[in-house]
Design a protein around this motif. Sequence first.
Motif, PDB file in Angstrom:
ATOM      1  N   PRO A  18       0.849  -1.166   0.079  1.00 52.61           N
ATOM      2  CA  PRO A  18       0.099   0.095   0.229  1.00 52.61           C
ATOM      3  C   PRO A  18       0.792   1.359  -0.281  1.00 52.61           C
ATOM      4  CG  PRO A  18       0.215  -0.847   2.148  1.00 52.61           C
ATOM      5  CD  PRO A  18       0.998  -1.921   1.262  1.00 52.61           C
ATOM      6  N   VAL A  19       0.350   2.239  -0.575  1.00 51.12           N
ATOM      7  CA  VAL A  19       0.860   3.581  -0.527  1.00 51.12           C
ATOM      8  C   VAL A  19      -0.011   4.683   0.401  1.00 51.12           C
ATOM      9  CG1 VAL A  19       1.825   5.436  -1.915  1.00 51.12           C
ATOM     10  CG2 VAL A  19       2.272   3.253  -2.762  1.00 51.12           C
ATOM     11  N   LEU A  20      -1.111   4.785  -0.378  1.00 46.81           N
ATOM     12  CA  LEU A  20      -2.250   5.503   0.457  1.00 46.81           C
ATOM     13  C   LEU A  20      -3.726   5.177  -0.134  1.00 46.81           C
ATOM     14  CD1 LEU A  20      -3.021   8.141  -1.407  1.00 46.81           C
ATOM     15  CD2 LEU A  20      -1.128   9.172  -0.464  1.00 46.81           C
ATOM     16  N   GLN A  21      -4.581   5.779   0.345  1.00 44.70           N
ATOM     17  CA  GLN A  21      -6.102   5.664  -0.121  1.00 44.70           C
ATOM     18  C   GLN A  21      -6.495   6.877  -0.122  1.00 44.70           C
ATOM     19  OE1 GLN A  21      -8.974   3.549   2.229  1.00 44.70           O
ATOM     20  NE2 GLN A  21     -10.726   4.248   1.247  1.00 44.70           N
ATOM     21  N   TYR A  22      -7.428   7.318  -1.070  1.00 45.20           N
ATOM     22  CA  TYR A  22      -7.675   8.603  -1.498  1.00 45.20           C
ATOM     23  C   TYR A  22      -9.062   8.914  -1.691  1.00 45.20           C
ATOM     24  CZ  TYR A  22      -7.663   7.692  -6.402  1.00 45.20           C
ATOM     25  OH  TYR A  22      -7.860   7.075  -7.811  1.00 45.20           O
ATOM     26  N   ASN A  23      -9.964   7.949  -1.956  1.00 44.45           N
ATOM     27  CA  ASN A  23     -11.350   7.923  -2.370  1.00 44.45           C
ATOM     28  C   ASN A  23     -12.075   6.967  -1.705  1.00 44.45           C
ATOM     29  OD1 ASN A  23     -13.042   6.852  -4.601  1.00 44.45           O
ATOM     30  ND2 ASN A  23     -13.508   8.543  -4.243  1.00 44.45           N
ATOM     31  N   PHE A  24     -13.580   7.259  -1.389  1.00 46.99           N
ATOM     32  CA  PHE A  24     -14.668   6.338  -1.227  1.00 46.99           C
ATOM     33  C   PHE A  24     -15.892   6.798  -1.806  1.00 46.99           C
ATOM     34  CE2 PHE A  24     -18.638   4.870   0.615  1.00 46.99           C
ATOM     35  CZ  PHE A  24     -18.364   3.497   0.678  1.00 46.99           C
ATOM     36  N   ASP A  25     -16.673   5.977  -2.830  1.00 49.43           N
ATOM     37  CA  ASP A  25     -17.895   6.688  -3.334  1.00 49.43           C
ATOM     38  C   ASP A  25     -18.864   5.339  -3.192  1.00 49.43           C
ATOM     39  OD1 ASP A  25     -16.887   9.036  -4.248  1.00 49.43           O
ATOM     40  OD2 ASP A  25     -15.882   7.807  -6.207  1.00 49.43           O
ATOM     41  N   PRO A  26     -19.941   5.656  -2.751  1.00 46.25           N
ATOM     42  CA  PRO A  26     -21.274   4.549  -2.482  1.00 46.25           C
ATOM     43  C   PRO A  26     -21.658   4.459  -3.813  1.00 46.25           C
ATOM     44  CG  PRO A  26     -22.121   6.787  -1.965  1.00 46.25           C
ATOM     45  CD  PRO A  26     -20.498   6.837  -1.979  1.00 46.25           C
TER      46      PRO A  26
END
Length: 334
Positions: free
Chosen positions: A130-138
Amino acid sequence: MRRQRDAFTRRQFVGAAAGTGLVGLAGCLDNLDELDSDEQQFPSEKIEMVCPWSAGGGTDRTGRKLAELGKERLETSLFVTNQTGGSGSVGFNAIANADPDGHTLGITTVEICTISHLDIAGVGPDDLAPVLQYNFDPAALTVPQDAPYGSLDEFVDYAKDNPNEINVSNSGTGAIWHLSAAGFAREAGIEVEHVGYDGGSPATKAVVNGEVDATAASAAEVASQVTDGPLTVLGVMGDDRVDIFPEVPTFKELGYDFEMGAWRGLTVPKDTPQERIEALHGAFKSVYDSDDFRSFMEENGFGLVYRNTKEFGEFMDAEFDRFGKIVDQLDLSA
């Protein structure tokens, strides 16, 4: 890791010597360990960002914005390649099998935690770092404006009266929009047909073109066709309404206790040296925090969620376990 780093430096050193005609420098290789502290600056070449989904979809669009802004921080060119197919597995395998030198990044999505459970491919979170998470969309259930159902309840009633008549497009078997539609169908007690495409954009176009009756892609991916086109959103599968469509209710508001959606992050091949992962994290965390990136995400309806390297790794492991249980509950198979 030291051995990998030395080998990489030696190759680069030989190439530099040959390229400049300084063949005599080859003899200095015996003393190369003395140069270890002055290892060639990273990155030393262009960085490829592998997108496992088609051009025009949410993953592609956000990835290209990251590449555009990331080159300023990393001081090198970044380019996106779309390597699609197999519900994301083609792209995920391309990331996992790339040289672990930090010059290949993956725009990685939730499907990395689903496809092995569906026996589509063996690649999973353990194959990536992993590097990073940047998003979440339903997920957002979207239909034509002239459909015979104008609300979620009417959609459910129609599906109950006409089992397997409604065709719902998704971004591939085992992909999150497939699991979202299948999960909701199970929750609502209805039967629909699922039709796979190579990303959210073609899945949305399939509704516009009349190939299918609905899609479960994200609000951001259907936004232009809802705002200026022939589609309408019946509801979103998140805890909260989405900013881009504040008038659209959540499924929970409409009486269906169901939540599911997509997330996106950056990964590299699993044996990439930690110092290079840290360099990439620092650069893209700076991008994430920038006004330019945040404005782009908000204006296009993409949700902003940040997890650092450690948190993102732990999150992927938890998601892998979660979706294993969901796939078993839905009795899905490739």
